[in-house]
Design a protein around this motif. Sequence first.
Motif, PDB file in Angstrom:
ATOM      1  N   CYS A  31       0.851  -1.189  -0.048  1.00  0.00           N
ATOM      2  CA  CYS A  31       0.089   0.088   0.129  1.00  0.00           C
ATOM      3  C   CYS A  31       0.952   1.238  -0.087  1.00  0.00           C
ATOM      4  N   PHE A  32       0.386   2.214  -0.529  1.00  0.00           N
ATOM      5  CA  PHE A  32       1.090   3.497  -0.532  1.00  0.00           C
ATOM      6  C   PHE A  32       0.978   4.094   1.169  1.00  0.00           C
ATOM      7  N   LYS A  33       1.940   4.752   1.490  1.00  0.00           N
ATOM      8  CA  LYS A  33       1.939   5.215   2.962  1.00  0.00           C
ATOM      9  C   LYS A  33       2.360   6.750   2.920  1.00  0.00           C
ATOM     10  N   CYS A  34       1.658   7.620   3.090  1.00  0.00           N
ATOM     11  CA  CYS A  34       2.017   9.036   3.081  1.00  0.00           C
ATOM     12  C   CYS A  34       1.057   9.999   3.589  1.00  0.00           C
ATOM     13  N   VAL A  35       1.549  11.169   4.011  1.00  0.00           N
ATOM     14  CA  VAL A  35       0.647  12.111   4.729  1.00  0.00           C
ATOM     15  C   VAL A  35       1.023  13.511   4.070  1.00  0.00           C
ATOM     16  N   SER A  36      -0.252  14.360   3.565  1.00  0.00           N
ATOM     17  CA  SER A  36       0.129  15.575   2.981  1.00  0.00           C
ATOM     18  C   SER A  36      -0.871  16.436   3.630  1.00  0.00           C
ATOM     19  N   ILE A  37      -0.496  17.587   4.233  1.00  0.00           N
ATOM     20  CA  ILE A  37      -1.269  18.556   4.669  1.00  0.00           C
ATOM     21  C   ILE A  37      -0.994  19.888   4.074  1.00  0.00           C
TER      22      ILE A  37
ATOM     23  N   THR B 106       6.064   7.407  -7.400  1.00  0.00           N
ATOM     24  CA  THR B 106       5.839   7.538  -5.848  1.00  0.00           C
ATOM     25  C   THR B 106       6.382   6.141  -5.229  1.00  0.00           C
ATOM     26  N   THR B 107       7.366   5.283  -5.912  1.00  0.00           N
ATOM     27  CA  THR B 107       7.813   4.103  -5.363  1.00  0.00           C
ATOM     28  C   THR B 107       8.338   4.278  -3.975  1.00  0.00           C
ATOM     29  N   ASP B 108       8.779   5.620  -3.754  1.00  0.00           N
ATOM     30  CA  ASP B 108       9.227   5.954  -2.160  1.00  0.00           C
ATOM     31  C   ASP B 108       8.408   5.780  -1.290  1.00  0.00           C
ATOM     32  N   VAL B 109       6.989   5.813  -1.610  1.00  0.00           N
ATOM     33  CA  VAL B 109       6.057   6.114  -0.564  1.00  0.00           C
ATOM     34  C   VAL B 109       5.200   4.488  -0.705  1.00  0.00           C
ATOM     35  N   LEU B 110       5.695   3.603  -1.488  1.00  0.00           N
ATOM     36  CA  LEU B 110       5.109   2.314  -1.528  1.00  0.00           C
ATOM     37  C   LEU B 110       5.554   1.461  -0.351  1.00  0.00           C
ATOM     38  N   GLU B 111       4.884   0.908   0.461  1.00  0.00           N
ATOM     39  CA  GLU B 111       5.226   0.080   1.424  1.00  0.00           C
ATOM     40  C   GLU B 111       4.917  -1.372   1.274  1.00  0.00           C
ATOM     41  N   SER B 112       6.032  -2.395   1.045  1.00  0.00           N
ATOM     42  CA  SER B 112       5.766  -3.642   0.603  1.00  0.00           C
ATOM     43  C   SER B 112       6.527  -4.679   1.509  1.00  0.00           C
ATOM     44  N   PRO B 113       5.776  -5.314   2.315  1.00  0.00           N
ATOM     45  CA  PRO B 113       4.240  -5.495   2.583  1.00  0.00           C
ATOM     46  C   PRO B 113       4.224  -4.358   3.567  1.00  0.00           C
ATOM     47  N   CYS B 114       2.659  -3.963   3.389  1.00  0.00           N
ATOM     48  CA  CYS B 114       2.358  -2.993   4.436  1.00  0.00           C
ATOM     49  C   CYS B 114       1.717  -3.609   5.773  1.00  0.00           C
ATOM     50  N   LEU B 115       2.181  -3.099   7.011  1.00  0.00           N
ATOM     51  CA  LEU B 115       1.907  -3.872   8.118  1.00  0.00           C
ATOM     52  C   LEU B 115       1.126  -2.512   8.770  1.00  0.00           C
TER      53      LEU B 115
END
Length: 163
Positions: free
Chosen positions: A33-39, A55-64
Motif C-alpha cells: 500500500c502507499f503510505k504518506c501524509v500531506s497537509i 511514488t515508489t518511495d511511498v509504497l510500503e511492501s508489505p504494508c503492516l
Amino acid sequence: MAGHHNQPGSIYIYIVLVTLFFLQLLGVEALDCFKCVSIEGDNPACEDPFHNNYTTDVLESPCLAGRKHRNGLFPATSCIKLSGKYGDTGESMIVRGCALDSGTLTIDTEIVRMSHCGGFYFDERYVSGCLQSCSDDACNGSFAIFNLTPYLLTLTLWIVIVH
C-alpha cells in the motif's frame, strides 16, 4: 438409496468450510500500500491526482498495521485513503496507508469493510472528509476505491446456499 441420505446439518458444515476457505484466501498475503501524509499540499507525491509511477518511495511492501487488542504489527488486509478538510482551519489533508480487519462481527467497527464520508478526528483535530478502503495491491492511489470483500463473500455464500 441405501447408505446415502442427506443430513440436515451437512449443508451448514459445507457453508462454514467454504466461508473459512475464502476468508483464508483473503487474509493470507500482505498487501502493498502507499503510505504518506500531506497537509495543505506539503507532500506533492501524496496529493491527488496521484501518479503511482512516480511514488515508489511511498509504497510500503508489505504494508503492516496494528490490530485491535494486540501488540505489534501484522500484514494488512486493506489499503486506505483518508481525505478531507480540517474543521478549524479549512486546510486539506490526505493520508494513505493500510489497515487490518480485526475480525469483529459488525461492519460498523471495522473501518476497512466499508468506505464512507463524514466527520472524524485526525491528530486530535476534527476533519470533514472521506475514508476509502480497498483490498488490492497499491490500490489506495486511485480516486474511487472500495472494498469488494463483503460483497464477494455474500455472493459466494448465496451461490452455495442456492445450489
